[in-house]
Design an enzyme around this catalytic site. Structure first.
Site: not given
Length: 202
Positions: A62, A78-80, A115
């Site tokens: 991203k 960001a990622d979850q 993250a």
């Protein structure tokens, strides 16, 4: 006096209201430009199975995607990823999918892997992954329906069908982990990186 010292505002490659609120409250000058990528396709093609590695890879993708379109700018992605044992969860497609996710998570402890990555001109400059452990109450069908009625469409915007900063907090009996990690933007390591880059004054 603004604490932001960067030549340009930070770019957040997300439209998450929680992430935007965290940056705004921390005094970080930013603009939100979401990354137009097919996350699930990228995840499948990566062959990764570790939730932490998946979250890190997607955060980097991203950030890189948006940074290539905004030369010279620092972009945070960001990622979850939610994991219940070896099972990974994505955002529910609708109410029935949300109910199924909540039924699967009820009475158990799952992990949220959050993250972040910072990129400039397509290159990753920094990345970090944090984990929170979330223990959900035992929930019967009536409790799940009552929650879904109260929460409405918001349940489809978050993995696991809940937002702990809102009505989702009622679903839990124990939460172990950093507040920012749970909201999907591990803020403390990000701030440390930005301080090292002389972008914030505190």
């Amino acid at each position: 006096m603004s604490i932001w010292q960067g030549e340009h505002p930070l770019i957040l490659a997300s439209q998450s209201s929680a992430r935007k609120t965290l940056l705004r409250n921390a005094g970080i000058a930013f603009e939100a430009i979401p990354a137009d990528i097919d996350e699930r396709s990228i995840q499948r093609d990566s062959g990764l199975t570790s939730p932490g590695e998946i979250a890190a890879m997607l955060a980097e993708r991203k950030a890189a995607f948006v940074s290539l379109r905004h030369p010279g700018r620092y972009v945070v992605g960001a990622d979850q990823t939610l994991a219940l044992g070896s099972e990974l969860f994505s955002k529910p497609a609708g109410r029935s999918a949300a109910a199924a996710q909540l039924a699967a998570l009820a009475g158990k402890t799952h992990e949220l892997h959050s993250a972040i990555a910072v990129a400039c001109d397509g290159a990753t400059l920094f990345s970090s992954v944090s984990v929170a452990h979330m223990t959900m109450r035992k929930l019967d069908d009536a409790a799940i329906d009552a929650y879904l009625d109260a929460a409405g469409d918001a349940v489809t915007t978050s993995v696991g069908a809940y937002q702990v900063e809102g009505l989702g907090v009622h679903l839990f009996e124990l939460i172990e982990g950093d507040h920012f990690t749970i909201l999907g933007l591990p803020l403390l390591p990000l701030l440390k990186f930005l301080r090292g880059e002389k972008m914030i004054a505190i």
